[in-house]
Design a protein around this motif. Structure first.
Motif, short mmCIF file in Angstrom:
data_model
loop_
_atom_site.label_atom_id
_atom_site.label_comp_id
_atom_site.label_asym_id
_atom_site.label_seq_id
_atom_site.Cartn_x
_atom_site.Cartn_y
_atom_site.Cartn_z
N GLY A 244 9.57 15.04 13.87
CA GLY A 244 9.52 16.59 14.04
C GLY A 244 8.82 17.25 12.90
O GLY A 244 8.50 16.69 11.93
N GLN A 245 8.11 18.37 13.16
CA GLN A 245 7.70 18.96 11.97
C GLN A 245 8.51 19.40 11.02
O GLN A 245 8.06 19.52 9.64
N ASN A 246 9.83 19.71 11.26
CA ASN A 246 10.82 19.99 10.29
C ASN A 246 12.21 19.32 10.62
O ASN A 246 13.21 20.06 11.07
N ILE A 308 5.39 19.69 -0.88
CA ILE A 308 5.60 20.93 -1.87
C ILE A 308 4.51 21.92 -1.59
O ILE A 308 4.82 23.15 -1.74
N GLN A 309 3.26 21.34 -1.29
CA GLN A 309 2.15 22.23 -1.11
C GLN A 309 1.37 22.65 -2.32
O GLN A 309 0.26 22.62 -2.63
N SER A 310 2.29 23.46 -3.09
CA SER A 310 1.76 23.85 -4.36
C SER A 310 2.84 24.04 -5.22
O SER A 310 3.95 24.15 -5.11
N THR A 346 4.66 13.39 -1.22
CA THR A 346 4.50 14.65 -0.76
C THR A 346 3.10 15.00 -0.50
O THR A 346 2.23 14.11 -0.38
N ASP A 347 3.00 16.41 0.05
CA ASP A 347 1.64 16.95 0.54
C ASP A 347 0.99 18.12 -0.42
O ASP A 347 2.13 18.86 -0.92
N LEU A 348 -0.09 18.07 -0.89
CA LEU A 348 -0.51 19.19 -1.76
C LEU A 348 -1.65 19.68 -1.07
O LEU A 348 -2.65 19.25 -0.89
N TYR A 380 -7.78 23.20 1.01
CA TYR A 380 -7.34 24.17 1.88
C TYR A 380 -8.26 24.37 2.84
O TYR A 380 -9.63 24.43 2.65
N SER A 381 -8.08 24.54 4.00
CA SER A 381 -8.93 24.60 5.33
C SER A 381 -8.69 25.88 6.02
O SER A 381 -7.43 26.12 6.40
N LYS A 382 -9.56 26.93 6.21
CA LYS A 382 -9.36 27.99 6.81
C LYS A 382 -9.16 27.92 8.34
O LYS A 382 -10.02 27.52 9.07
N1 SAH Z 1 5.20 19.93 9.17
C1 SAH Z 1 4.68 19.38 8.02
C2 SAH Z 1 3.44 19.14 7.88
C3 SAH Z 1 2.44 19.15 9.04
S1 SAH Z 1 0.64 19.54 8.65
C4 SAH Z 1 5.30 19.96 6.96
O1 SAH Z 1 5.62 21.09 6.88
O2 SAH Z 1 5.23 19.34 5.98
C5 SAH Z 1 0.52 18.19 7.37
C6 SAH Z 1 0.02 18.71 6.23
O3 SAH Z 1 -1.40 19.16 6.50
C7 SAH Z 1 0.63 19.72 5.60
O4 SAH Z 1 1.82 19.48 4.72
C8 SAH Z 1 -0.40 20.47 4.67
O5 SAH Z 1 -0.30 19.91 3.46
C9 SAH Z 1 -1.71 20.05 5.50
N2 SAH Z 1 -2.25 21.29 5.79
C10 SAH Z 1 -1.69 22.20 6.99
N3 SAH Z 1 -2.59 23.10 7.12
C11 SAH Z 1 -3.48 23.14 6.56
C12 SAH Z 1 -4.66 23.85 6.20
N4 SAH Z 1 -4.85 24.83 6.70
N5 SAH Z 1 -5.48 23.51 5.04
C13 SAH Z 1 -5.35 22.10 4.15
N6 SAH Z 1 -4.16 21.52 4.43
C14 SAH Z 1 -3.33 21.95 5.45
#
Ligand code: SAH
Ligand code: SF4
Ligand code: F3S
Length: 495
Positions: A244-246, A308-310, A346-348, A380-382
């Motif tokens: 699941g996404q969350n 955590i992302q940031s 984690t994801d950053l 980061y991707s727009k």
């Molecule tokens: N639902 C999951 C993530 C799904 S997307 C969550 O919230 O953890 C997987 C990863 O892609 C995210 O955790 C984020 O780090 C990355 N991501 C999502 N959108 C992005 C963007 N616009 N630019 C760069 N990375 C992105």
């Protein structure tokens, strides 16, 4: 399969049923007639290839596409260029995912020139974006079928419509509140499986396209999930990955709400299932109850992916993540107290709009404090349509690249150190495959998600084996299996 489908008993000359999934079974039976005709004309079965571009959720969807194709009678083909039917299940989370898709599609278009009867289909997240579909109509008119994420269950029906059609069949829904159960699937592994527990996302992190392309959050009923897992266990599956996404907000949309921790307790009771994994956990919804369940469970793997992302609370607020750096660090502390040997990943994201050097240093600080076992780092991707895309102060590519390199170096240096700490220990390993480079070796996965290669017989694939970790080689181990009769529990040897 946990629910048998008898296509032969379906009367394909009557009107289609109005209820799902029966309506889809009807179209599978109709497609099967088409396959029989194909076989008569060509002296062979038609070949199909499903190509997945996205995350684990997309991978699970691809298994459903493959399952439907198998029911219909297609023969699986690994090489898309040699297939009669090719479907690309797309991702659009970052710009490079889109670029990759167009590259592959161009190549496939050239292959179709050699084999004009080849049917090409596209589905998945990218198809939920109208600009992408417009582009296909304009520049990729050789594509025969396009559908999105919300109506994937209708694949058989759409395939049937497109089989004898010359024009591009397009069916995209904006959203859905529907969950169709009992769609067949073809698992990649016999011993482990992903299981969707919910679909969609309501979090709207300001950089993320997923809520727009996957729709609103909806949870499957616990009894449907449990029945599916019981069925998987009966077929020999020992490990499930709940998707699941969350996952931490599982159950909130149900008529009779149930927490994710509550669901885990029920899954734990299913005989035959020996390992439970899940992803992804959003820190804002990770409950004390979940930490407790993880601490007590004998089956939940000792791995938590906690994006955590940031590390900067200021940026986290702009990202709409709804936690601060301090709250996140406290959460990590609580989890480690309850499950001391847990592996954390984690994801950053670097270069979110407005990210300063000081913000970036906060991210590095978290990485040094938490010492992740592994981290996925993204530039980061727009994404058009998301709030962050309209934010001023987009960070220059040069700065993003420079920070990305620094972050990657730090993350890798720490995870090689963290990975080493298990040297000499005995771990329970699920044997996943025969090693690709050296057929005398097996490759297995530990509870903490690390891989280990060790000598053994291919007959052990799909079983749990106790392995002593001899040597760490960066991000994986070389090991030796223990003698028979010994098993291990949570890393400790028991006779
Ligand atoms: N639902 C999951 C993530 C799904 S997307 C969550 O919230 O953890 C997987 C990863 O892609 C995210 O955790 C984020 O780090 C990355 N991501 C999502 N959108 C992005 C963007 N616009 N630019 C760069 N990375 C992105
Ligand atoms: Fe995207 Fe955030 Fe939803 Fe994850 S929780 S899918 S990052 S919006
Ligand atoms: Fe990509 Fe869709 Fe997953 S955008 S990351 S495949 S939910």
């Amino acid at each position: 399969m946990y629910h048998e489908i008898h296509l032969d008993q379906i009367d394909i000359h009557s009107e289609p049923p109005t209820v799902e999934p029966e309506k889809q079974y009807y179209y599978m039976a109709k497609c099967r007639e088409w396959v029989k005709d194909f076989e008569q004309k060509n002296g062979r079965l038609p070949k199909s290839c499903v190509v997945n571009f996205g995350c684990q959720m997309n991978a699970r969807d691809s298994e459903k596409l493959a399952g439907i194709l198998r029911q219909i009678g297609y023969e699986e083909e690994k090489d898309e260029k040699k297939s009669d039917f090719v479907i690309f299940n797309t991702c659009t989370v970052r710009e490079n995912a889109n670029q990759r898709l167009y590259g592959r599609l161009g190549q496939l278009g050239r292959a179709k020139k050699q084999n004009p009867d080849m049917k090409i289909a596209l589905c998945g997240c990218m198809m939920q974006e109208s600009e992408a579909v417009e582009k296909l109509k304009k520049s990729y008119s050789f594509v025969g079928l396009v559908f999105g994420t919300h109506n994937l269950y209708k694949f058989a029906e759409l395939l049937f419509l497109s089989l004898d059609s010359e024009r591009m069949v397009i069916d995209i829904w904006k959203d859905t509140d529907k969950i169709v159960e009992k769609i067949p699937s073809q698992r990649k592994y016999s011993f482990k499986s992903g299981v969707n527990i919910m679909f969609g996302c309501n979090n709207f992190c300001s950089y993320c396209i997923v809520p727009y392309v996957r729709g609103r959050e909806r949870s499957r009923k616990p009894q449907d999930i449990l029945r599916e897992i019981e069925g998987l266990a009966a077929e020999g599956v020992v490990e499930v990955m709940l998707l699941g996404q969350n996952v931490n907000s599982y159950g909130k949309t149900l008529e009779r709400p149930m927490s994710f921790a509550g669901l885990l307790r029920e899954i734990e009771k299913i005989d035959g299932i020996q390992r439970i994994r899940f992803m992804t956990s959003h820190p804002k919804d990770l409950s004390k109850e979940l930490i407790q369940v993880m601490g007590q469970s004998k089956k939940i793997c000792r791995h938590l992916h906690l994006p955590i992302q940031s590390g900067s609370s200021r940026i986290l607020e702009k990202m709409n993540r709804r936690y601060t750096k301090e709250q996140y660090l406290k959460l990590v502390e609580d989890i480690r107290r309850a499950v001391p040997d847990i592996s954390l990943t984690t994801d950053l994201i670097v270069g979110f709009p407005g990210e300063t050097e000081a913000d970036f240093l906060e991210t590095l600080d978290v990485v040094r404090k938490v010492r992740y076992d592994a981290a996925f780092t993204f530039q980061y991707s727009k994404r058009t349509g998301t709030p962050a895309a309209a934010m001023e102060e987009q960070v220059s590519l040069e700065v993003v690249k420079e920070r990305f390199e620094r972050l990657l170096k730090e993350v890798q240096a720490i995870s090689t150190e963290v990975c080493k700490v298990h040297t000499g220990s005995i771990q329970e390993v699920l044997v996943e495959s025969v090693n690709e480079q050296d057929a005398s070796l097996l490759t297995g996965r530990m509870s903490n998600n690390l891989l280990v290669h060790f000598p053994g017989s291919p007959s052990l694939v799909g079983t749990l084996v106790s392995v002593r970790l001899k040597e760490c080689r960066g991000f994986y181990y070389m090991g030796e299996p223990l003698k028979n009769g010994r098993t291990c529990e949570k890393g400790r040897l028991v006779q």
